[in-house]
Design an enzyme around this catalytic site. Structure first.
Site, PDB file in Angstrom:
ATOM      1  N   THR A 134       8.556   7.555   8.113  1.00 59.32           N
ATOM      2  CA  THR A 134       7.495   8.535   8.078  1.00 59.32           C
ATOM      3  C   THR A 134       6.437   8.113   7.078  1.00 59.32           C
ATOM      4  O   THR A 134       6.776   7.640   6.002  1.00 59.32           O
ATOM      5  CB  THR A 134       7.998   9.956   7.717  1.00 59.32           C
ATOM      6  OG1 THR A 134       6.878  10.828   7.558  1.00 59.32           O
ATOM      7  CG2 THR A 134       8.827   9.974   6.468  1.00 59.32           C
ATOM      8  N   ILE A 135       5.180   8.283   7.422  1.00 56.80           N
ATOM      9  CA  ILE A 135       4.133   7.969   6.459  1.00 56.80           C
ATOM     10  C   ILE A 135       3.986   9.091   5.445  1.00 56.80           C
ATOM     11  O   ILE A 135       3.368   8.916   4.402  1.00 56.80           O
ATOM     12  CB  ILE A 135       2.770   7.659   7.138  1.00 56.80           C
ATOM     13  CG1 ILE A 135       2.202   8.868   7.852  1.00 56.80           C
ATOM     14  CG2 ILE A 135       2.886   6.457   8.043  1.00 56.80           C
ATOM     15  CD1 ILE A 135       0.763   8.685   8.282  1.00 56.80           C
ATOM     16  N   ASP A 136       4.569  10.243   5.724  1.00 57.78           N
ATOM     17  CA  ASP A 136       4.488  11.387   4.822  1.00 57.78           C
ATOM     18  C   ASP A 136       5.465  11.271   3.653  1.00 57.78           C
ATOM     19  O   ASP A 136       5.321  11.967   2.659  1.00 57.78           O
ATOM     20  CB  ASP A 136       4.786  12.685   5.565  1.00 57.78           C
ATOM     21  CG  ASP A 136       3.820  12.951   6.697  1.00 57.78           C
ATOM     22  OD1 ASP A 136       2.659  12.520   6.596  1.00 57.78           O
ATOM     23  OD2 ASP A 136       4.228  13.580   7.682  1.00 57.78           O
ATOM     24  N   ARG A 171     -24.858  10.619  -1.949  1.00 58.71           N
ATOM     25  CA  ARG A 171     -24.222  11.572  -1.043  1.00 58.71           C
ATOM     26  C   ARG A 171     -22.787  11.835  -1.461  1.00 58.71           C
ATOM     27  O   ARG A 171     -22.170  11.041  -2.156  1.00 58.71           O
ATOM     28  CB  ARG A 171     -24.203  11.020   0.393  1.00 58.71           C
ATOM     29  CG  ARG A 171     -25.556  10.933   1.006  1.00 58.71           C
ATOM     30  CD  ARG A 171     -25.448  10.515   2.439  1.00 58.71           C
ATOM     31  NE  ARG A 171     -26.795  10.435   3.000  1.00 58.71           N
ATOM     32  CZ  ARG A 171     -27.077   9.738   4.066  1.00 58.71           C
ATOM     33  NH1 ARG A 171     -26.151   9.054   4.689  1.00 58.71           N
ATOM     34  NH2 ARG A 171     -28.316   9.723   4.525  1.00 58.71           N
ATOM     35  N   GLY A 179      -0.790  12.693   6.089  1.00 57.51           N
ATOM     36  CA  GLY A 179       0.373  12.310   5.299  1.00 57.51           C
ATOM     37  C   GLY A 179       0.274  12.753   3.875  1.00 57.51           C
ATOM     38  O   GLY A 179      -0.670  13.308   3.406  1.00 57.51           O
TER      39      GLY A 179
END
Length: 179
Positions: A134-136, A171, A179
């Site tokens: 998982t990238i989380d 800006r 994630g």
């Protein structure tokens, strides 16, 4: 039909859930090691959905097939967000397909839901191992999952590169990441 290796056993590999960097490298690592131990390896397409399908789509994984896959993103096996425990008769279909394809062992690569299914199947008597992905990085019992470091590094690089653009044009930029 897979040619039976010296041990006469076959390992099935599937990927479930979302994408994460390193999936193909993990598939390659599993395949290379399993073959070195004498197992045949079958790649199961479309995660749990493919394993439940009437026509289970699969491919034999050999050293030629996985030779350079670690150099590409995504997963050569495809994926789905399917949970056989949430589909009527899903678990029975998984067991039936595993028997029909002569899959002795299963390796499920995925996140919380995919590994939850693997855990339940293990409790139901299936020989299954889960590989956390998982990238989380939100899975219990592991410090870091593969894919997490790459996702954080790429996000950090993108944000660093945008600083000069924001300053040059006076800006404020918003960056949305997962994630």
């Amino acid at each position: 039909m897979a040619i039976t290796g010296p041990k006469g056993k076959q390992i099935g590999v599937l990927t479930g859930g979302g994408d994460a960097p390193g999936l193909n490298a993990v598939i390659r690592g599993i395949t290379v090691r399993a073959i070195s131990l004498g197992y045949d390896v079958i790649g199961l397409k479309k995660g749990w959905a493919g394993l439940m399908g009437e026509e289970c789509q699969h491919c034999e994984l050999d050293l030629d097939h996985v030779k350079d896959i670690h150099m590409t993103g995504g997963t050569i096996l495809g994926t789905s967000r399917t949970n056989p425990y949430k589909i009527e008769g899903g678990v029975e279909k998984v067991k039936k397909t595993m028997k029909a394809k002569k899959i002795d062992f299963l390796i499920a690569i995925g996140g919380e839901d995919t590994l939850g299914v693997a855990n339940k199947l293990f409790k139901d008597g299936i020989k299954v191992v889960g590989v956390p992905k998982t990238i989380d990085n939100d899975l219990d019992a592991t410090d870091y999952t593969f894919g997490f470091d790459t996702a954080v590094t790429r996000a950090m690089e993108a944000i660093e590169n945008l600083h000069t653009t924001a300053e040059s044009h006076n800006r404020v930029l918003l960056v949305e990441i997962m994630g």
